[in-house]
Design an enzyme around this catalytic site. Structure first.
Site, PDB file in Angstrom:
ATOM      1  N   GLU A   1       0.792  -1.292  -0.005  1.00  0.00           N
ATOM      2  CA  GLU A   1       0.286  -0.007   0.132  1.00  0.00           C
ATOM      3  C   GLU A   1       0.802   1.305   0.097  1.00  0.00           C
ATOM      4  O   GLU A   1       1.863   1.361   0.575  1.00  0.00           O
ATOM      5  CB  GLU A   1      -0.897  -0.013   1.297  1.00  0.00           C
TER       6      GLU A   1
ATOM      7  N   LEU B   1     -12.279   0.506  -3.292  1.00  0.00           N
ATOM      8  CA  LEU B   1     -12.339  -0.767  -4.180  1.00  0.00           C
ATOM      9  C   LEU B   1     -12.075  -0.432  -5.631  1.00  0.00           C
ATOM     10  O   LEU B   1     -12.495  -1.211  -6.478  1.00  0.00           O
ATOM     11  CB  LEU B   1     -13.650  -1.544  -3.694  1.00  0.00           C
ATOM     12  N   SER B   2     -11.624   0.696  -5.895  1.00  0.00           N
ATOM     13  CA  SER B   2     -11.181   1.090  -7.402  1.00  0.00           C
ATOM     14  C   SER B   2     -12.522   1.194  -8.293  1.00  0.00           C
ATOM     15  O   SER B   2     -12.367   0.787  -9.370  1.00  0.00           O
ATOM     16  CB  SER B   2     -10.298   0.296  -7.814  1.00  0.00           C
ATOM     17  N   SER B   3     -13.508   1.693  -7.787  1.00  0.00           N
ATOM     18  CA  SER B   3     -14.427   1.755  -8.811  1.00  0.00           C
ATOM     19  C   SER B   3     -14.018   3.008  -9.944  1.00  0.00           C
ATOM     20  O   SER B   3     -14.732   2.995 -11.306  1.00  0.00           O
ATOM     21  CB  SER B   3     -15.798   2.609  -8.084  1.00  0.00           C
ATOM     22  N   SER B   4     -13.467   4.041  -9.653  1.00  0.00           N
ATOM     23  CA  SER B   4     -12.871   4.798 -10.834  1.00  0.00           C
ATOM     24  C   SER B   4     -12.018   4.107 -11.476  1.00  0.00           C
ATOM     25  O   SER B   4     -11.985   4.207 -12.765  1.00  0.00           O
ATOM     26  CB  SER B   4     -12.083   6.088 -10.228  1.00  0.00           C
TER      27      SER B   4
ATOM     28  N   GLU C   1      -6.700  10.101 -14.936  1.00  0.00           N
ATOM     29  CA  GLU C   1      -6.983  10.281 -13.259  1.00  0.00           C
ATOM     30  C   GLU C   1      -6.118  11.379 -12.759  1.00  0.00           C
ATOM     31  O   GLU C   1      -6.585  12.301 -12.172  1.00  0.00           O
ATOM     32  CB  GLU C   1      -6.978   8.890 -12.786  1.00  0.00           C
TER      33      GLU C   1
ATOM     34  N   ASP D   1      -4.349   0.492  -9.518  1.00  0.00           N
ATOM     35  CA  ASP D   1      -5.752   0.098  -9.475  1.00  0.00           C
ATOM     36  C   ASP D   1      -5.972  -0.258 -11.146  1.00  0.00           C
ATOM     37  O   ASP D   1      -6.689  -0.986 -11.374  1.00  0.00           O
ATOM     38  CB  ASP D   1      -6.528   1.453  -9.147  1.00  0.00           C
TER      39      ASP D   1
ATOM     40  N   TYR E   1      -4.058  12.281   0.581  1.00  0.00           N
ATOM     41  CA  TYR E   1      -3.219  11.397  -0.259  1.00  0.00           C
ATOM     42  C   TYR E   1      -2.123  11.960  -0.973  1.00  0.00           C
ATOM     43  O   TYR E   1      -1.015  11.585  -1.081  1.00  0.00           O
ATOM     44  CB  TYR E   1      -4.034  10.667  -1.321  1.00  0.00           C
TER      45      TYR E   1
HETATM   46  C1  GLA Z   1      -5.274   4.297  -4.239  1.00  0.00           C
HETATM   47  C2  GLA Z   1      -4.467   4.789  -5.329  1.00  0.00           C
HETATM   48  C3  GLA Z   1      -3.371   3.753  -5.825  1.00  0.00           C
HETATM   49  C4  GLA Z   1      -2.303   3.301  -4.577  1.00  0.00           C
HETATM   50  C5  GLA Z   1      -3.320   3.016  -3.243  1.00  0.00           C
HETATM   51  C6  GLA Z   1      -2.330   2.818  -2.000  1.00  0.00           C
HETATM   52  O1  GLA Z   1      -5.927   3.072  -4.416  1.00  0.00           O
HETATM   53  O2  GLA Z   1      -5.423   5.038  -6.575  1.00  0.00           O
HETATM   54  O3  GLA Z   1      -2.384   4.083  -6.869  1.00  0.00           O
HETATM   55  O4  GLA Z   1      -1.398   4.386  -4.463  1.00  0.00           O
HETATM   56  O5  GLA Z   1      -4.337   4.172  -3.095  1.00  0.00           O
HETATM   57  O6  GLA Z   1      -1.862   2.029  -2.075  1.00  0.00           O
END
Ligand code: GLA
Length: 387
Positions: free
Chosen positions: A36, A128-131, A163, A175, A227
C-alpha cells in the site's frame, strides 16, 4: 448473473441512444492484498480483481461528440464535444470516462467520438477502485472498437494519466493495472517501476481459508489533499536521499537511510512504511509460492500497523475492523487501498468467518458506527469484452 447484466446494459443503451451498441465490455474493481502506497514510489503491489464489475455498452461516433450515461447516476445523457475536453473542467463522474478519451486523443490515437452507457456493481468510495474500473472499461472498449492495438499495461498508463491530469487525483498505477491485467484465481504481483508482472495462484478456498472485505462505509476521496501530502512526503524523502524513488532504499539499508534523514520525523515515518511495505509484499509472494498461505496473516497485520502508525492514514473504523477480527480469531487483517476510510481485508479460516463477521458487526454497533458491509472476495478476471 453476468449475462443478465450485459443484456440490461445493452438494452439500456438501445433505449437511450436508439440503436444497438457495437459491443459490451466489463472491468472489475480490486482489493489490494498487500503493498500500500508503494506504487508511486516505484515499488511492489499485489492486488486481485473483485467479482464486482463496471459494464459499458459502447458505439463509435464519427462527429467529435462523446455521449455518456450511467444507470447508477440520476440525470440525463451528458453530451460533450471532444474539442472542449480539458483537464480540470469536470468535477462530476463523467470526468473519468471523458478523461480517458482525452488521454487517448492526447497520445495521438484517432478516437472521433462515442456513445457510452455504463452500469456498475463496484461500490463507490469504498476503496475498491470504482474509478479505475470505470476508466479501464472505457479504455478497453475504445481500444477494441478503434483497433488501437494498445496492450493492457499501456491502457492502464493512459487511464492513470486521465485520473492524474484530467480528474486531478495524484494516484499511482496499481488500480488501473489491476483492473486491466488481473486473472481469475490469481493475485497480481506487480513491479510498478516497469510494470513487469507475475500471476500468483491465490485459491484460498482450496486451503480452507477465506478473505473477507469489510467496507466501513466511511467515504474517502483521493483528490482531497491527504493522499497528495503523503505522496509529496515520500518524494521529499527520496530527494533527500538522492534517489529516484523510495523503491531504491534497500530493506537492509533502512536504518542507515533513516539516520541520513536526520530529524524530519514525518519523512522518516513515511520512508519506513514504504521500505518495510515493499519487503512485506516480497515476503507475501514467497509465502504463497511456498504453499503457506496461513503465514501471510501476520504480514497483513504488520502492514496495517505500519499504515496506522507510520503512514497515518487509517481511521477509527478501519482500526476497529482489524482489532475485532483479530480478537475473534482472524489470521490477519489490514486496511486496503488509499486509506482515510474505505475497506479492510480479513484473512481467516473458513470455519471462523461467521464468528468474525459477527464480532466486527457487534463492535461497530457498540462504537456507534454505521453497520459495515461484509463480503467474501474471490479473485476474479480482469477487464474483457463480454459481447
Ligand atoms: C489508491 C491509489 C493507488 C494506490 C493506493 C494505495 O488506491 O489509486 O494508486 O496508491 O491508493 O496503495
Amino acid at each position: 448473473m453476468g449475462e443478465q447484466r450485459a443484456r440490461d446494459v445493452r438494452a439500456g443503451f438501445t433505449e437511450l441512444y436508439g440503436s444497438e451498441p457495437e459491443g459490451v465490455w466489463s472491468a472489475p474493481g480490486r482489493v489490494n492484498l498487500i503493498g500500500e502506497h508503494t506504487d508511486y514510489n516505484d515499488g511492489f503491489v499485489m492486488p486481485f480483481a473483485l467479482p464486482h464489475r463496471t459494464l459499458a455498452a459502447v458505439s463509435r461516433r464519427a462527429d467529435g461528440v462523446l455521449r455518456l450515461h450511467s444507470a447508477d447516476v440520476e440525470g440525463p445523457v451528458a453530451e460533450l464535444a471532444l474539442s472542449d475536453l480539458a483537464p480540470g473542467t469536470d468535477r462530476a463522474w463523467t470526468a473519468y470516462p471523458a478523461g480517458v478519451v482525452w488521454a487517448l486523443r492526447e497520445a495521438g490515437h484517432p478516437v472521433t467520438g462515442a456513445d457510452i452507457h455504463l452500469a456498475s456493481t463496484v461500490p463507490a468510495g469504498a476503496g475498491l477502485s470504482s474509478s479505475a474500473a470505470l476508466e479501464v472499461v472505457v479504455a478497453l472498449a475504445l481500444n477494441d472498437l478503434y483497433e488501437l492495438g494498445l496492450q493492457r499495461w499501456q491502457l492502464a498508463r493512459l487511464c492513470q494519466r486521465a485520473e492524474n491530469v484530467y480528474v486531478g487525483a495524484p494516484t499511482g498505477i496499481m488500480d488501473q493495472t489491476a483492473s486491466a491485467c488481473c486473472e481469475e484465481g490469481h493475485a497480481l504481483f506487480l513491479d510498478t517501476r516497469d510494470l513487469s508482472q507475475r500471476q500468483i495462484p491465490f485459491d484460498l478456498a482450496a486451503e480452507g481459508l477465506r478473505l473477507l472485505v469489510v467496507d466501513t462505509r466511511v467515504q474517502h476521496a483521493h483528490s482531497d489533499g491527504e493522499y497528495g501530502k503523503r505522496r509529496a512526503g515520500c518524494e521529499k524523502g527520496a530527494a533527500l536521499l538522492g534517489l529516484d524513488a523510495l523503491r531504491d532504499v534497500a530493506y537492509d539499508g533502512l536504518d542507515e537511510a533513516l539516520e541520513r534523514l536526520g530529524n524530519d520525523q514525518e519523512v522518516r515515518r513515511l520512508v519506513r512504511h514504504v521500505v518495510t511495505e515493499d519487503e512485506r509484499v516480497e515476503r507475501t509472494v514467497a509465502l504463497l509460492e511456498s504453499g503457506d498461505p496461513r503465514a501471510i496473516g501476520p504480514v497483513l497485520t504488520e502492514g496495517h500497523v505500519s499504515l496506522r502508525d507510520d503512514f497515518r492514514i487509517s481511521c477509527p473504523e478501519l482500526d476497529l475492523v482489524v482489532q475485532a477480527a483479530l480478537g475473534a480469531g482472524a489470521l490477519g487483517a489490514r486496511m486496503t487501498g488509499g486509506g482515510f476510510g474505505g475497506s479492510a481485508i480479513v484473512l481467516a479460516e473458513a470455519t471462523d468467518t461467521d464468528a468474525i463477521t459477527k464480532a466486527v458487526e457487534e463492535a461497530f454497533a457498540a462504537a456507534g458506527f454505521a453497520a459495515p458491509r461484509v463480503f467474501e472476495a474471490v479473485p476474479a478476471a480482469g477487464a474483457r469484452r463480454v459481447e
